[in-house]
Enzyme design. Structure first.
Site, PDB file in Angstrom:
ATOM      1  N   ALA A   1      -5.507 -30.415  10.459  1.00 60.79           N
ATOM      2  CA  ALA A   1      -6.892 -30.851  10.267  1.00 60.79           C
ATOM      3  C   ALA A   1      -7.797 -29.655   9.988  1.00 60.79           C
ATOM      4  O   ALA A   1      -7.476 -28.515  10.331  1.00 60.79           O
ATOM      5  CB  ALA A   1      -7.375 -31.598  11.507  1.00 60.79           C
TER       6      ALA A   1
ATOM      7  N   TYR B   1      -6.421 -16.921  15.921  1.00 61.92           N
ATOM      8  CA  TYR B   1      -6.231 -18.368  15.867  1.00 61.92           C
ATOM      9  C   TYR B   1      -5.146 -18.728  14.850  1.00 61.92           C
ATOM     10  O   TYR B   1      -4.227 -19.505  15.134  1.00 61.92           O
ATOM     11  CB  TYR B   1      -7.556 -19.030  15.502  1.00 61.92           C
ATOM     12  CG  TYR B   1      -7.557 -20.537  15.555  1.00 61.92           C
ATOM     13  CD1 TYR B   1      -7.213 -21.220  16.712  1.00 61.92           C
ATOM     14  CD2 TYR B   1      -7.931 -21.287  14.438  1.00 61.92           C
ATOM     15  CE1 TYR B   1      -7.230 -22.605  16.764  1.00 61.92           C
ATOM     16  CE2 TYR B   1      -7.962 -22.677  14.475  1.00 61.92           C
ATOM     17  CZ  TYR B   1      -7.605 -23.331  15.640  1.00 61.92           C
ATOM     18  OH  TYR B   1      -7.629 -24.698  15.682  1.00 61.92           O
TER      19      TYR B   1
ATOM     20  N   ASN C   1      -2.965 -31.347  22.107  1.00 68.74           N
ATOM     21  CA  ASN C   1      -4.159 -31.156  21.290  1.00 68.74           C
ATOM     22  C   ASN C   1      -5.023 -29.982  21.736  1.00 68.74           C
ATOM     23  O   ASN C   1      -5.805 -29.453  20.949  1.00 68.74           O
ATOM     24  CB  ASN C   1      -4.977 -32.458  21.337  1.00 68.74           C
ATOM     25  CG  ASN C   1      -6.382 -32.288  20.815  1.00 68.74           C
ATOM     26  OD1 ASN C   1      -6.598 -32.115  19.623  1.00 68.74           O
ATOM     27  ND2 ASN C   1      -7.364 -32.333  21.727  1.00 68.74           N
TER      28      ASN C   1
END
Length: 731
Positions: A659, A629, A530
């Protein structure tokens, strides 16, 4: 072993005041206080063991005084007991049962429940009648390690009489229940007559092969008698001579992280072959005490002797499994040979257990159904004692009891010979329905028996994910750059959860952290990779250092984590390197077919494993100014698909979450205020800017990770958690 008198008059008075404010009587308050003192000392009682009582009165509906026995109830632990843990039972009806010649277990339990003052209270202890039949106001019962070292001698009665004189009643072994209560009180009354004639006051009872009782007119007197009797046992043991017979073990054995996953996998395959659940957790004790037992040449003989007290058998089985000595570190051939020996050792253990069950079941008329034949304690020379359980907490309980066995055994051997109860009595206790009831029959949670690692575990999504998995029964290891924050989240996930500092961009730190997880839990089942961060700036103008930093954290760190996880998955399932890694050229279709055949848990007895990744919507719907990113997350999505393709044949499932717009370290409250203001929106409208019009929380992402973990026939999936974003839809 060295028990201390922890009684404090000031603390006792404080307990009376504290509980008195809750309407608890002084006798019950003091009973609670001294019971907790006993429960706080592992040399006296362990994990629900022992029991305590007080005889007092309660007021009935008509104002009448009712004599009651407040005795420890089922499910309570002396170390944490509160007043409700000593349910009140009408005393006179219990004492009237002494007139019977026999009483079945079922009738005894019914009589005790029928006389509870509170019908909703827990079942009184199986030894409640023993407490009721004794005349003393306060009665304490422990399984003191020092006492058991005396009581487990071949000539235990003579040894105990030498140590305690006439201060105690000696009771030959009788299984707990009505017969034991009758035997104890008969012997007590005879001893009391002799003691009165000689001017000696009885202070307790030694139940040979079982444990120790003390009693008195006050809580303090009963407690201090217990401590004094145990001290006498310790003083006698101090005169013993502990001689070791060192076995041949490597000076530097292979590390636990290399051995325990192999053992866990072998246990899983043995369990699966027997139709049981394949996942178990391990707890290694490599203390000097444990090593003194496992590194001794008499280990195999000691292991055959049995448990320190029959009360332990429901958690440890009658005997530990003894494995070959741990191989030397760096000796690959010896390590493979040791791994190969596990299946044979487990098969032999199961065969011996089944043979014992057959003998004993014939003895009792064939009325019992066999429990599983897996060991609960494993002794590994050169490494230590390993407790096995359905959770980390249960494995720790088993390991604690294994260490108590080691303590008792070594102490007993120092003064004579460790000789506990035999096979008949051990079987009767293991298969006693009232004893099995102590373990409870609650349904396991969906992710029980699973070891889960969460990286970036101290952040909003990571912490929520760790807590969500813990709520589903998993055992957690929380990794984060901030070790203190990781430990804080771990504490919220359970007493055995692990919090570790780890920079996931450093492969050595990742390997070290995963080795710590393997040593702590015995292996690994699920990884939630994560950790991540966003670097801003237009891609054409972005400094190369920023782009590389983004890829280090958002791509390569996930690769480091996946590689470390797969190494443990392979150790558990003893899988060789895949053909492709060794120069093979299996086609994509062949790999996909293998994945379809082996994706389910337990296929061919494999434990498999899961890799779960936090990918982000930027992989599908990049935004301006977030090229560093978005490109690294797009690469991560490709990595997810590649792992799913290549690892399905090993039963390893690989899935990801997509998400968007989650309050976290990537999207702070300050950023939310600035972005919503720049768009002329309220913060609520900005965060709810999706098809559902609702803000998506970190907890929603956590629930999605849990949902993926439970989908046993799904791999290569990307699950969207963004409230609805058309541009980020996968298809």
């Amino acid at each position: 072993m060295s028990v201390l008198n922890r009684w404090s008059d000031a603390e006792a008075a404080a307990a009376v005041a504290h509980y008195g404010a809750q309407g608890v009587s002084e006798p019950l308050a003091l009973r609670t206080y001294s019971a907790r003192l006993l429960g706080a000392d592992p040399d006296l009682v362990l994990h629900g063991g022992g029991n305590t009582s007080v005889k007092t009165t309660v007021t009935g509906l008509l104002g009448e005084a009712i004599p009651v026995l407040c005795v420890k109830g089922s499910g309570w632990d002396l170390g944490t007991i509160e007043p409700p843990g000593h349910p009140a039972v009408r005393l006179e009806p219990l004492r009237a049962l002494r007139a019977l010649n026999s009483l079945s277990d079922e009738a005894m339990v019914a009589a005790q429940r029928n006389n509870l003052i509170d019908p909703a209270a827990p079942n009184p202890s199986v030894e409640a009648l023993l407490h009721a039949f004794l005349p003393h106001t306060f009665v304490d019962h422990t399984h003191s390690s020092a006492l058991l070292a005396l009581a487990d001698q071949p000539d235990a009665a003579a040894v105990c009489r030498q140590v305690f004189g006439e201060r105690v009643v000696l009771v030959p072994y009788v299984m707990p229940g009505f017969a034991l209560a009758q035997s104890c009180v008969d012997l007590y009354e005879a001893a009391a007559e002799r003691a009165a004639a000689s001017g000696v006051e009885l202070e307790g009872m030694v139940l040979l092969k079982h444990g120790l009782f003390s009693f008195g007119s006050t809580a303090k007197q009963s407690y201090e008698r217990m401590i004094e009797l145990v001290r006498l046992a310790e003083q006698h043991l101090a005169t013993g001579n502990r001689l070791s017979q060192p076995a041949a073990v490597p000076e530097r054995p292979a590390p636990a992280a290399a051995l325990l996953p192999r053992l866990r996998g072998a246990l899983g395959r043995a369990a699966s072959a027997a139709g049981a659940r394949s996942h178990w957790l391990l707890d290694l004790r490599a203390t000097p005490l444990a090593r003194a037992v496992v590194d001794d040449g008499r280990l195999a003989d000691w292991a055959r002797r049995g448990v320190a007290t029959p009360d332990h058998v429901i958690r440890t089985k009658a005997h530990p499994l003894v494995l070959p000595a741990a191989p030397a570190a760096g000796d690959a051939a010896a390590l493979e040979a040791w791994s190969a020996s596990l299946a044979m050792a487990l098969t032999a253990y199961a065969a011996n257990y089944q043979a014992s069950f057959s003998r004993q079941n014939d003895r009792v008329g064939g009325i019992k159904k066999p429990l599983d034949s897996l060991p609960r304690v494993v002794a590994i020379p050169g490494l230590g004692l390993v407790g096995i359980g359905k959770s980390a907490a249960e494995a720790a309980v088993t390991a604690d009891i294994a260490e108590t066995w080691a303590t008792t055994l070594l102490a007993a051997e120092s003064i004579g010979r460790f000789e506990p109860v035999g096979e008949n009595d051990t079987f009767d206790m293991e298969y006693w329905s009232l004893e099995q009831a102590k373990l409870g029959k609650a349904a396991e949670k969906p992710l029980a028996r699973s070891v889960v690692v969460v990286t970036g575990g101290a952040g909003a999504i990571g912490a929520a994910t760790a807590l969500a998995f813990a709520a589903q029964g998993a055992d957690l290891a929380v990794l984060d750059l901030d070790g203190e924050a990781a430990a804080a989240v771990a504490r919220r996930c359970g007493s055995r959860a692990l919090g570790l500092a780890c920079n996931v961009t450093d492969p050595l730190q990742v390997q070290t952290a995963f080795a710590a997880v393997a040593a702590h839990f015995g292996g690994l089942d699920i990884v939630v990779s994560n950790a991540g961060a966003a670097w801003g700036g237009r891609i054409a103008e972005l400094p190369e250092a920023d782009l590389r930093a983004s890829f280090e954290l958002n791509f390569f760190a996930h690769q480091h984590v996946a590689q470390a996880a797969l190494a443990l998955f392979r150790l558990q399932d003893t899988l060789p390197c895949p053909a492709g890694a060794a120069g093979g050229n299996a086609s994509a279709n062949q790999a996909a077919s293998a994945g379809a055949a082996g994706a389910g848990e337990g296929v061919s007895g494999r434990l498999g494993g899961q890799l779960l990744f936090n990918v982000s919507k930027q992989a599908l719907n990049p935004g301006p100014g977030f090229g560093a990113y978005g490109t690294s997350k797009a690469a991560l999505l490709a990595l997810v698909r590649q792992y799913a393709l290549e690892e399905g044949g090993a039963g390893i499932r690989v899935n990801a979450i997509n998400a968007d717009r989650i309050r976290s370290g990537l999207l702070t409250d300050t950023m939310i205020r600035e972005r919503s203001a720049a768009r002329g929106l309220s913060e609520a409208d900005y965060m709810g800017g999706n098809l559902l019009g609702s803000e998506v929380r970190a907890e929603d992402v956590a629930e999605a990770f849990v949902a993926l973990a439970r989908l046993e026939r799904t791999t290569g999936a990307l699950l969207t958690v963004d409230g609805g974003n058309v541009a980020a839809m996968v298809r």
